[in-house]
Design an enzyme around this catalytic site. Structure first.
Site, PDB file in Angstrom:
ATOM      1  N   HIS A  63     -41.856 109.081 -50.521  1.00  0.00           N
ATOM      2  CA  HIS A  63     -42.072 110.422 -49.964  1.00  0.00           C
ATOM      3  C   HIS A  63     -42.987 110.247 -48.756  1.00  0.00           C
ATOM      4  CE1 HIS A  63     -40.556 112.375 -53.718  1.00  0.00           C
ATOM      5  NE2 HIS A  63     -41.046 111.272 -54.266  1.00  0.00           N
ATOM      6  N   ARG A  65     -43.284 112.369 -46.227  1.00  0.00           N
ATOM      7  CA  ARG A  65     -43.918 113.661 -45.910  1.00  0.00           C
ATOM      8  C   ARG A  65     -43.534 114.305 -44.582  1.00  0.00           C
ATOM      9  NH1 ARG A  65     -44.822 114.456 -51.051  1.00  0.00           N
ATOM     10  NH2 ARG A  65     -46.714 113.538 -51.919  1.00  0.00           N
ATOM     11  N   HIS A 237     -38.130 106.449 -61.793  1.00  0.00           N
ATOM     12  CA  HIS A 237     -39.490 106.322 -62.365  1.00  0.00           C
ATOM     13  C   HIS A 237     -39.594 106.576 -63.874  1.00  0.00           C
ATOM     14  CE1 HIS A 237     -39.257 110.578 -61.509  1.00  0.00           C
ATOM     15  NE2 HIS A 237     -39.789 110.541 -60.314  1.00  0.00           N
ATOM     16  N   ASP A 311     -42.333 105.104 -55.515  1.00  0.00           N
ATOM     17  CA  ASP A 311     -42.571 106.555 -55.505  1.00  0.00           C
ATOM     18  C   ASP A 311     -43.796 106.873 -54.643  1.00  0.00           C
ATOM     19  OD1 ASP A 311     -42.155 109.236 -56.033  1.00  0.00           O
ATOM     20  OD2 ASP A 311     -43.083 109.207 -58.015  1.00  0.00           O
ATOM     21  N   HIS A 315     -51.256 111.974 -50.764  1.00  0.00           N
ATOM     22  CA  HIS A 315     -51.964 113.258 -50.631  1.00  0.00           C
ATOM     23  C   HIS A 315     -53.341 112.969 -50.058  1.00  0.00           C
ATOM     24  CE1 HIS A 315     -48.941 115.451 -52.964  1.00  0.00           C
ATOM     25  NE2 HIS A 315     -48.970 114.468 -53.845  1.00  0.00           N
TER      26      HIS A 315
END
Length: 446
Positions: A63, A65, A237, A311, A315
């Site tokens: 990810h 973003r 996952h 994965d 953040h």
């Protein structure tokens, strides 16, 4: 013409390790083996004596973003971290903003990557309860697959309409990748802990809220639906011992219709680490018990689990430092995944041949990626040199992900990535990422 000769490497490829050389012209591997060569003056020679040469790792779940969440990470920053970590190709997920649920939005992500990615790239098409027409337009030749969230996670794209699910499973020839957690079970568990703790639920409850039962209910349903419809299913996952009974090693990977992935954090951490790591190991699905971790290693080594991924889901520190109930799930892992698996090799948990099988060969086979994932003449020169005797410590200062932190901070790895090549370009060496954005769009032999 770009020419590179890598000499005296310990080449790990297709189940064996042998000393040899690799000769590259432009973006392609030309020769592999114990050949002698008198290269031209314009050929770059790299003496890799004592180092392992592996195919570039292919991370089938990240990810990055972009678009919409670029304060956390973007394709340029996270692909930079990836190549520094020996990952030369990635498949990114659709829960960006806007969600990649139309062909137009999906193609915009490819255009961003074409201008900014250090690594090769593909993007999953996202499924929702009402975009079947868009899903069915997806081109199997240049898109990795369809992603379905069967449990809500960051950037909620939950698909919970069973009629829609069956239509998607029965309508598309593409690989369908799923995030499996049962929403009803999670909500019930959360209500129990809220009744006990109010808004101050401890992070140590995370694996009890997003429980073994929640994972098993969802993954077993998805597998049953795939068997009913004949869909090509890939379960992302996996995190529990119980789920391992759902997968087989009785047939070769090329013949499997249902395949399995495990992520680095589920192999490394356990629920005991919540006490010291807190929200920094808060992922969905949750890191479970040491017993679950042991079962994942066993299934990985006996080939019930086919692929290792990250994965990678950054953040900000501010977001992660919030109370458990408010802190988002996910963390940055692409820079440290390969060296973490080499650490497991040093610990006797896995062989180097198996690491390369699960991080390089199998993702290429499973997704039918064109000419990547192996050290072979005629294949793209995505290659990584690893020094297995070069200790280094992860610090905030050497983390390349935009979020600026890592769950591995303070850990000293025994192995280090020394060189990364993407399409024949040296994009990482001497602890530095070059300015060359050598990534290309992945193509698929379907």
């Amino acid at each position: 013409m770009n020419k590179i000769l890598i000499q005296n490497a310990k080449i790990v490829n297709e189940g064996s390790i042998f000393e040899g050389n690799v000769y590259i012209e432009e973006d392609t591997i030309v020769k592999v083996g114990s050949f002698e060569m008198h290269p031209d003056e314009d050929c770059t020679i790299i003496d890799a004596r004592g180092q392992y040469l592996i195919p570039g790792a292919i991370d089938d779940q990240v990810h990055f973003r972009e678009p919409g969440l670029t304060h956390k990470g973007d394709i340029e920053s996270e692909s930079r971290a990836a190549v520094a970590g020996g990952i030369t190709s990635f498949i990114e997920q659709p829960n960006t903003i806007p969600n990649a649920v139309t062909q137009e939005i999906l193609e915009e992500k490819y255009q961003i990557a074409a201008a900014s990615s250090f690594a090769n790239y593909s993007f999953m098409m996202g499924a929702t309860n009402d975009n079947l027409d868009e899903v069915l337009k997806t081109n199997p030749k240049n898109v990795a697959g369809i992603k379905i969230f069967l449990g809500s996670s960051t950037g909620n794209m939950l698909v919970d309409n069973e009629v829609v699910l069956e239509k998607i499973f029965s309508s598309t020839p593409l690989l369908i990748a799923v995030h499996c957690e049962d929403e009803a079970t999670i909500k019930n568990n959360l209500a129990i802990f809220k009744a006990q703790y109010g808004e101050d639920i401890p992070v140590t409850a995370h694996h009890l809220i997003r429980s073994e039962e929640a994972c098993y209910i969802s993954s077993s349903r998805a597998i049953a639906l795939a068997k009913k419809t004949g869909a090509r299913l890939h379960v992302f996952h996996l995190s529990t011992a119980k789920e391992m009974e759902l997968f087989t090693n009785a047939i070769p990977l090329e013949e499997k219709k249902i395949t399995a992935e495990v992520c680095v954090h589920h192999l490394w951490f356990s629920d005991e680490d919540y006490v010291t790591k807190g929200n920094f190991i808060k992922w969905n699905p949750a890191v479970k018990t040491a017993k679950d971790r042991e079962a994942l290693w066993e299934a990985l080594n006996d080939d019930r689990i086919d692929v290792i991924a990250t994965d990678h889901a950054p953040h900000t520190l501010d977001e992660k430092n919030k109370k458990y109930a408010e802190a988002p799930s996910g963390g940055p892992l692409v820079q440290h995944a390969v060296v973490a698996l080499f650490e497991a090799f040093h610990q006797g948990k896995i062989s180097l041949e198996k690491i390369v099988q699960k991080m390089c060969h199998n993702p290429a086979v499973l997704f039918q990626i064109e000419k990547r994932g192996f050290v072979k003449p005629g294949y793209f020169a995505d290659l990584v040199l690893v020094d297995a005797a070069a200790p280094w410590t992860v610090t905030k200062e050497n983390v390349l992900a935009k979020c600026g932190w890592s769950p591995f901070e303070g850990y000293t790895f025994k192995s280090k990535i020394s060189h990364t090549f993407v399409n024949g370009e040296l994009v990482y060496s001497n602890d530095k990422v070059s300015t060359i954005k050598a990534g290309k769009r992945l193509l698929f032999e379907r």
